[in-house]
Design an enzyme around this catalytic site. Sequence first.
Site, PDB file in Angstrom:
ATOM      1  N   ASP A 199      -5.988   9.122   9.934  1.00  0.00           N
ATOM      2  CA  ASP A 199      -4.689   8.616  10.332  1.00  0.00           C
ATOM      3  C   ASP A 199      -4.221   9.125  11.683  1.00  0.00           C
ATOM      4  O   ASP A 199      -4.495  10.243  12.063  1.00  0.00           O
ATOM      5  CB  ASP A 199      -3.650   8.970   9.263  1.00  0.00           C
ATOM      6  CG  ASP A 199      -3.800   8.084   8.052  1.00  0.00           C
ATOM      7  OD1 ASP A 199      -3.728   6.851   8.233  1.00  0.00           O
ATOM      8  OD2 ASP A 199      -4.029   8.599   6.947  1.00  0.00           O
TER       9      ASP A 199
ATOM     10  N   GLU B   3       0.859  -1.178   0.000  1.00  0.00           N
ATOM     11  CA  GLU B   3       0.000   0.000   0.000  1.00  0.00           C
ATOM     12  C   GLU B   3       0.897   1.230   0.000  1.00  0.00           C
ATOM     13  O   GLU B   3       1.794   1.343   0.830  1.00  0.00           O
ATOM     14  CB  GLU B   3      -0.782   0.005   1.314  1.00  0.00           C
ATOM     15  CG  GLU B   3      -2.271   0.017   1.180  1.00  0.00           C
ATOM     16  CD  GLU B   3      -2.906   0.101   2.554  1.00  0.00           C
ATOM     17  OE1 GLU B   3      -2.825   1.175   3.167  1.00  0.00           O
ATOM     18  OE2 GLU B   3      -3.470  -0.912   3.007  1.00  0.00           O
TER      19      GLU B   3
END
Lengths: 403, 271
Positions: B60, B49
């Site tokens: 995040d 990824e």
Amino acid sequence: MQNTSASVPDIHGRFGPYGGRYVPETLMFALRQLTEHYKAAQQDPEFQKQLDYYLRYYVGRPSQLYFAERLTKEAGGARIYLKREDLNHTGAHKINNCLGQALLCKRMGKPRIIAETGAGQHGVATATAAALFGFQCQVYMGEEDVRRQKLNVFKMRAMGAEVVSVTSGSRTLRDAINEAMRDWMASVENTHYIIGSVVGPHPFPMMVRDFQSVIGAETKRQCHEQIGRLPDVVIACVGGGSNAAGMFYPFVGDTSVELIGVEAGGRGAKEGEHASTLSHGKPGVLHGSMSYVLQSGDGQTANVHSVSAGLDYPGVGPEHSYWKDAKRVHYTSVNDDDALKAFSLCSRLEGILPALETSHAIVEAMRVAAKRSHEDVVVVCFSGRGDKDCFEVARLMGEDIEE
Amino acid sequence: MNPIDELFIRLKTAGRKAFIPFLTAGDPDLAGTAHLLRESARRGASLIEIGFPYSDPIADGSVIQASYTRALNKGVTVDAIFAMIKAYRDKARQLKENDVPLVAMVSYSIVHYRGVERFILDAKSAGFSGAIVPDLPVDEADELARLAGKHDFKLIMLVTPTTPRERAMRIARLSTGFLYCVSVVGITGERSQLPPDLLESLAWLRTQTALPMCVGFGISTPDHVRVLRDSADGVIVGSAIVRKLGAAKPIDEIAKDVGDLVMQLMDALQV
């Protein structure tokens, strides 16, 4: 001009192409829950009764609509009226939204409230509501702002809130919002997030607008009482846009009323020098909704500047984007220097210190009034008082008032 | 066939699980990312990824955000990321190195700015096989899903512990390539323990979808991986790897640290 009033947002939180929910899946549960609770509260007369009670006895509403005689004379044209949100408890319009959402939080049975704040006004209003209802409260604030706004930090702490200094990214309001959303993602079960403006994912833009609409609804009634008709022009400053949305929304269907939103022109039109999202931005995604946004290449959020911390934001509420495209509201901008002049002018002529945000709206009101006849009425949303800005204004004027 | 489909068929036949590390494009710099890609692939990553640095990444945690900020401060752009990936893929093919599928982890803000279809086409021609758009919930994903389908580009969607079952089924129907099962309530970042009901919800999801299921968020140790290996088709590890990218060390040493962690977690994953 299309009719822009009652039909937005739709059930997906869309104001035309704007709004929606661009958030991680984890937050969808909380947003759906919040939407349902808000819908139920709206239909519950007891909820409205409670909110009215606190707005009247705690905040001091209705706020006055005041004819500013000397500003009117100075402009030499239309009559200027000030909708005095600065007279609210905590000194700005922010408390209207915080009390509404705090009551909703109580209804949802959540014991903890979080919020983001830039200059600290929304943080103080949130800490106030949290103290009033006995919620645990955490306020996220950029590291730079914590340093610059010591007085507001002290106020929040005095009322029992914990102020969390945000050191990520640009260390400003933007990052405080990111940080609050992250907290909420991990704490949705017991925490409500009181967002401070008409931004963020659905239902926030709608809900904050609704709670702030008390401003416009009162103004309308007061205009009928004092001048026997609707005003000709209504002006408000726009950062995220909550005081403007609350002021404009009840007038949107009254097409004879000209609506003007004033953004921060900062030091000029170059990227990074201003915060005029609607004038210079384009549609994009920030903080969970589609709206005009100031972006640099690739869709990264641009840096912005305004002398006024409350307008220093690279996004804007999706309903403003909708009103702009529908040409129902005209958006313009006022630069730092003119806003500072208006701060002094209003203070000297009316004995009222405006917040620097409000000062932007006053500049535009003077310009518009000058071009109109004395028969016409211009109403300015006087969104907040200038006490919080005294240190900054003094610094810019070269005076040292810090101890 | 899309390389992601090929990968999971191959793994299934071999009775193996996918190990998916996450790297931030441009941290410590783009040449470093290419180096780390090569090292991760060499040490056994099944799919990688690639995070596109974004200024306001709300999904995040602090580790990945700090990494994004470092990359942005170096001036990393989407064009430069695509160019680096293309060069890496070309070189890997030339040298006949292990050529693992790549997935973009990218905010919708970036996709929208470039134009949805243009982003897909550019990403695909650079060598990406699909994308994860963590701030695009199923309710807003129709256009991207339709265009991704048109260009055989996978759109990997996320299911979280707060997702109601009916909605999880809707997400699984729209998702392609694999289903990203978020293990915890909250943001990315290492956790000491995984939630107790995770295995149960994975078992339920298994009855609802034929898609491979990969678990991510909060996974950082061989123990985590061992807990998950029987219930999932793969695991995704982000923050524990990204933490190593910020070290003030030469890239060779960072690559060795990342490679060692990849191998250690990879080993724990295979029965």
